[in-house]
Design a protein around this motif. Structure first.
Motif, PDB file in Angstrom:
ATOM      1  N   TYR A 426      -7.050   7.051  -2.438  1.00  0.00           N
ATOM      2  CA  TYR A 426      -6.224   5.951  -1.940  1.00  0.00           C
ATOM      3  C   TYR A 426      -5.472   6.433  -0.701  1.00  0.00           C
ATOM      4  N   MET A 427      -5.673   5.750   0.420  1.00  0.00           N
ATOM      5  CA  MET A 427      -5.099   6.185   1.693  1.00  0.00           C
ATOM      6  C   MET A 427      -4.198   5.098   2.272  1.00  0.00           C
ATOM      7  N   LEU A 428      -3.157   5.542   2.970  1.00  0.00           N
ATOM      8  CA  LEU A 428      -2.329   4.633   3.749  1.00  0.00           C
ATOM      9  C   LEU A 428      -2.673   4.840   5.220  1.00  0.00           C
ATOM     10  N   THR A 471      -3.187   9.391  11.700  1.00  0.00           N
ATOM     11  CA  THR A 471      -2.711   8.017  11.495  1.00  0.00           C
ATOM     12  C   THR A 471      -3.055   7.553  10.073  1.00  0.00           C
ATOM     13  N   TRP A 472      -2.965   8.470   9.149  1.00  0.00           N
ATOM     14  CA  TRP A 472      -3.204   8.174   7.746  1.00  0.00           C
ATOM     15  C   TRP A 472      -2.590   9.272   6.887  1.00  0.00           C
ATOM     16  N   ILE A 473      -2.379   8.933   5.617  1.00  0.00           N
ATOM     17  CA  ILE A 473      -1.906   9.928   4.656  1.00  0.00           C
ATOM     18  C   ILE A 473      -2.463   9.551   3.291  1.00  0.00           C
ATOM     19  N   LYS A 474      -2.815  10.549   2.498  1.00  0.00           N
ATOM     20  CA  LYS A 474      -3.329  10.286   1.161  1.00  0.00           C
ATOM     21  C   LYS A 474      -2.171   9.954   0.223  1.00  0.00           C
ATOM     22  N   LEU A 475      -2.344   8.897  -0.568  1.00  0.00           N
ATOM     23  CA  LEU A 475      -1.305   8.441  -1.484  1.00  0.00           C
ATOM     24  C   LEU A 475      -1.479   9.060  -2.870  1.00  0.00           C
ATOM     25  N   PRO A 476      -0.381   9.372  -3.554  1.00  0.00           N
ATOM     26  CA  PRO A 476      -0.460   9.986  -4.896  1.00  0.00           C
ATOM     27  C   PRO A 476      -0.657   8.929  -5.987  1.00  0.00           C
ATOM     28  N   TYR A 477      -1.822   8.319  -6.011  1.00  0.00           N
ATOM     29  CA  TYR A 477      -2.089   7.228  -6.965  1.00  0.00           C
ATOM     30  C   TYR A 477      -2.160   7.765  -8.400  1.00  0.00           C
ATOM     31  N   GLU A 478      -1.533   7.005  -9.334  1.00  0.00           N
ATOM     32  CA  GLU A 478      -1.595   7.374 -10.749  1.00  0.00           C
ATOM     33  C   GLU A 478      -2.275   6.275 -11.569  1.00  0.00           C
ATOM     34  N   ASN A 479      -1.570   5.184 -11.819  1.00  0.00           N
ATOM     35  CA  ASN A 479      -2.164   4.119 -12.631  1.00  0.00           C
ATOM     36  C   ASN A 479      -1.958   2.727 -12.038  1.00  0.00           C
ATOM     37  N   GLY A 480      -1.367   2.662 -10.858  1.00  0.00           N
ATOM     38  CA  GLY A 480      -1.166   1.386 -10.180  1.00  0.00           C
ATOM     39  C   GLY A 480      -0.066   0.526 -10.765  1.00  0.00           C
ATOM     40  N   LYS A 502       7.556  -0.912   7.146  1.00  0.00           N
ATOM     41  CA  LYS A 502       7.522  -0.643   5.706  1.00  0.00           C
ATOM     42  C   LYS A 502       6.383  -1.421   5.039  1.00  0.00           C
ATOM     43  N   LYS A 503       5.980  -0.916   3.858  1.00  0.00           N
ATOM     44  CA  LYS A 503       4.898  -1.546   3.104  1.00  0.00           C
ATOM     45  C   LYS A 503       5.086  -1.269   1.605  1.00  0.00           C
ATOM     46  N   LYS A 504       5.054  -2.324   0.789  1.00  0.00           N
ATOM     47  CA  LYS A 504       5.126  -2.150  -0.652  1.00  0.00           C
ATOM     48  C   LYS A 504       3.767  -1.719  -1.186  1.00  0.00           C
ATOM     49  N   ILE A 505       3.787  -0.706  -2.041  1.00  0.00           N
ATOM     50  CA  ILE A 505       2.534  -0.161  -2.567  1.00  0.00           C
ATOM     51  C   ILE A 505       2.718   0.165  -4.052  1.00  0.00           C
ATOM     52  N   LYS A 506       1.693  -0.136  -4.867  1.00  0.00           N
ATOM     53  CA  LYS A 506       1.693   0.244  -6.266  1.00  0.00           C
ATOM     54  C   LYS A 506       0.866   1.503  -6.456  1.00  0.00           C
ATOM     55  N   LEU A 507       1.443   2.478  -7.107  1.00  0.00           N
ATOM     56  CA  LEU A 507       0.756   3.757  -7.322  1.00  0.00           C
ATOM     57  C   LEU A 507       0.683   4.111  -8.795  1.00  0.00           C
TER      58      LEU A 507
END
Length: 507
Positions: A426-428, A471-480, A502-507
């Motif tokens: 999962y990338m931003l 221009t990207w970063i890997k997100l620490p996704y767990e269970n959303g 800003k951006k809302k994200i579920k991880l």
């Protein structure tokens, strides 16, 4: 113990506990800052790279950079010209013997250490400052010079002193030559800074006299005192190299690392420190305070290598003196790692002096950073120094101190901030802002993470999760299932920060 005595003692104990808690809070809170120069000197004159070969040197440097990155270091000061030679490809000066074992001998397999270090440092979010020794033309231990060396090509510019060769600061040709070398480095390499140390006129040696009487008589420029004349020779050089660097690339920072004592109080009751040692002004002919007041340097790193309690040069006395007198430009403190951990704290002999020194850094108003002497000592974790950096003092990322006297332009705002699933996870992603010139050109990006209901405060560095050239970063996704707010800003070459998106994200 009677009740009356207990009633007297209890408030005192409580007050003491509160004082300790307050002190701990101060130490903890002031150790966290968003902007701080966290540098380390990587030198070659100690022989750590001499003749070890390309592969082994790259392996050694890779390990050092990885460990320093974990420690929180955000700038490397890399020695590339120790004695009018080069740890980079130069058409003016020979390859250094501190690289290959023989001056003038190119490395095999061929590589360019400076170019390689720039790439590796930038990849880790670190700045790279190229460190040159301006006037030293030969160290005492060098026995053979290449035929292309300046001492062989233009011996009239050199004088011998106590086994050294020195480029004569009195000669305009010497000053021009050093500035030509500096301009060549800045023009051809993507360095963030050009750094010089404390070698101007040579350190005094018993029985040795600087052989410049003829130069003084021939071109005194109106000076009647040879010491004032020598200081002016160095002043002319400092202004010239500062102007040279900024004419080539205005964003490249010029830093000077002087000896730790400017003047002793007995020689200068108004501006001297309560010390009793060698002096920049009187013995090395380096008027550092003049350079700062005139704006001829972009940062200053006095070498405060002594311990707290040193009889001739007490660290506590000197760090307070520099904070008071050298605030006209960003001030970073040169710290000797080994001496710090080998000397006991005066108030707590069971521990060394690191905690007290960093406390002084935190409470003094004009100190903007630290440079470690030397990098390998921190990498080797002598006295647990590296561990303390990564777990306490430098545990959160830090941006470089601002330099509005060079530039205060904000870069633009990133756009199209969007999380995307890829084969790598999962990338931003975001899009770089447009720019007109170097002032508003984005060079890095800062990524912050906040809780879904947390107030966005980008002044709090504990929320920084990445400083990157990408221009990207890997997100620490767990269970959303957990909501976060991600914030991204851009930085220009001088670490001026743009407005956030800003951006809302579920991880």
């Amino acid at each position: 113990m009677n009740t009356h005595t207990l009633n007297i003692i209890k408030p005192l104990i409580l007050a003491f506990i509160l004082m300790l808690q307050s002190t701990c809070f101060i130490l903890e809170s002031q150790a966290i800052t968003k902007r701080e120069f966290r540098g380390a000197w990587i030198q070659c004159v100690n022989g750590q790279f001499e003749g070890i070969g390309t592969e082994e040197m790259q392996r050694t440097l890779t390990y050092q950079l990885n460990e320093l990155q974990k420690d929180g270091v955000n700038a490397i000061i890399f020695q590339v010209r120790p004695e009018c030679d080069a740890l980079y490809e130069s058409k003016y000066e020979p390859w250094s013997r501190f690289l290959t074992g023989k001056q003038g001998l190119a490395p095999q397999p061929y590589w360019d250490p400076l170019a390689w270090m720039i790439t590796e440092c930038h990849k880790r979010g670190m700045e790279l400052h190229a460190w040159i020794n301006p006037f030293r033309a030969k160290t005492k231990v060098t026995k053979e010079l290449a035929h292309t060396h300046i001492a062989m090509q233009r011996p009239n510019l050199i004088f011998p002193y106590d086994g050294l060769y020195i480029l004569n600061p009195a000669r305009q040709e010497s000053r021009d030559y050093i500035c030509m070398i500096a301009a060549d480095i800045v023009r051809r390499y993507d360095v963030d800074g050009l750094h010089i140390d404390d070698y101007f006129y040579p350190y005094p040696a018993p029985g040795c006299v600087i052989p410049d009487e003829i130069d003084f008589r021939n071109n005194s420029r109106g000076f009647t005192n040879i010491s004032d004349w020598r200081r002016d020779n160095v002043n002319l050089f400092i202004k010239q190299i500062y102007d040279t660097i900024h004419q080539v690339k205005p964003w490249v920072k010029f830093g000077v690392s002087p000896f730790g004592i400017y003047r002793n109080q007995k020689n200068d009751p108004e501006r001297g420190s309560a010390t009793n040692g060698l002096q920049n002004y009187d013995e090395l002919y380096a008027d550092v305070l003049l350079w700062i007041s005139q704006g001829w340097l972009d940062y200053c790193v006095p070498q405060l290598y002594w311990e707290i309690g040193h009889r001739a040069a007490d660290y506590d006395t000197l760090i307070r003196w520099w904070s008071q007198y050298a605030a006209g430009r960003p001030l970073y403190i040169g710290e000797d790692v080994e001496r710090t951990v080998k000397n006991a704290d005066l108030n707590n002999p069971q521990q060394h002096q690191m905690a007290t020194k960093y406390y002084l850094h935190s409470i003094l108003p004009n100190i903007d950073g630290t440079v470690l002497w030397y990098a390998k000592a921190a990498v080797d974790n002598i006295g647990n120094y590296g561990t303390m950096l990564r777990t306490k003092y430098w545990r959160t990322p830090a941006l470089q101190p601002l330099m509005p006297f060079i530039d205060d332009t904000k870069p633009g705002v990133v756009s199209k901030l969007k999380p995307v699933w890829t084969s790598d996870g999962y990338m931003l992603f975001w899009q770089a802002p447009k720019y007109n010139d170097w002032r508003d050109k984005p060079e890095k990006y800062v990524v912050y993470q906040f809780g879904a209901k947390e107030e966005i405060n980008i002044d709090d560095p504990t929320h920084i999760v990445g400083i990157t050239n990408d221009t990207w970063i890997k997100l620490p996704y767990e269970n959303g299932k957990t909501k976060y707010m991600y914030v991204v800003t851009s930085l220009n070459r001088l670490s001026n920060e743009g407005n956030y998106v800003k951006k809302k994200i579920k991880l």
